[in-house]
Enzyme design. Structure first.
Site, mmCIF file in Angstrom:
data_model
loop_
_atom_site.group_PDB
_atom_site.id
_atom_site.type_symbol
_atom_site.label_atom_id
_atom_site.label_comp_id
_atom_site.label_asym_id
_atom_site.label_seq_id
_atom_site.Cartn_x
_atom_site.Cartn_y
_atom_site.Cartn_z
ATOM 1 N NE ARG A 1 -2.374 -3.433 -8.641
ATOM 2 C CZ ARG A 1 -3.200 -4.472 -8.767
ATOM 3 N NH1 ARG A 1 -4.484 -4.270 -8.968
ATOM 4 N NH2 ARG A 1 -2.741 -5.699 -8.675
ATOM 5 C CG HIS A 2 -0.983 0.754 -1.043
ATOM 6 N ND1 HIS A 2 -0.464 1.807 -0.346
ATOM 7 C CD2 HIS A 2 -0.316 0.730 -2.227
ATOM 8 C CE1 HIS A 2 0.467 2.405 -1.075
ATOM 9 N NE2 HIS A 2 0.567 1.768 -2.216
#
Length: 195
Positions: A172-173
């Protein structure tokens, strides 16, 4: 130096059209709200984009067109999952010019042209075959001649004021790149935002 947002969109759109895993790169979610603020969203197809904005076509008696008549603002979202990319944009909406709508309508397949005359979009149908009967009526009306654009069918242009480019990242970066157009100069500002 950042790529200008319309050029970045053109690059991503071109890659999406080439991607075998994407059925239709031009599919986009269109969000509108009526004059009272009640939102609605549906999928439509992008038919053109340039520095003036992003164009789609519809029945002018449809709920989306009625929303835009009372509240001429919209948001669009393209999601190209196989590429791990999404583009969101928001802006004012203006009708396309009559000659532009006529020119696009002339390129549509004949059955799509007849369907524009036949469909009473989003209204109740008396029976399942009502649309086919209306298409047959339109076909008989125009015979083998040219089918003119119905007065109740045209296009809208979303003129973006904000464009956000999202690229999927591990854990989720994600990468989010936001462009906002200045009201005074029309120039685009840029900033990175947290996912």
């Amino acid at each position: 130096m950042q790529t200008p947002p319309l050029q970045l969109f053109a690059n991503w759109f071109s890659e999406a059209k080439e991607c075998a895993g994407i059925a239709d790169a031009s599919a986009m979610a269109l969000a509108t709200a009526d004059a009272g603020g009640r939102p609605s969203v549906r999928m439509v197809l992008l038919k053109q984009f340039d520095e003036r904005g992003f164009v789609f076509y519809t029945n002018l008696e449809s709920p989306k067109a009625c929303d835009l008549a009372g509240n001429p603002r919209a948001a669009l979202c393209f999601h190209w999952a196989p590429l791990g990319r999404q583009v969101r944009l928001e802006g004012a909406v203006t009708p396309v010019e009559e000659k532009e709508a006529d020119a696009y309508f002339a390129t549509r397949p004949r059955l799509s042209q007849l369907g524009a005359w036949a469909s009473r979009q989003s209204r109740p149908m008396g029976h399942r075959y009502a649309l086919e009967a209306a298409v047959a009526w339109a076909g008989a009306r125009y015979g083998s001649g040219a089918v003119p654009r119905p007065p109740h069918w045209s296009g809208f242009r979303v003129v973006p004021l904000r464009m956000e480019f999202w690229r999927e990242g591990a854990f989720r970066h994600h990468e989010r790149s936001l462009y906002v157009r200045s009201g005074d100069s029309g120039d685009w500002g840029h900033e990175w935002v947290y996912p």
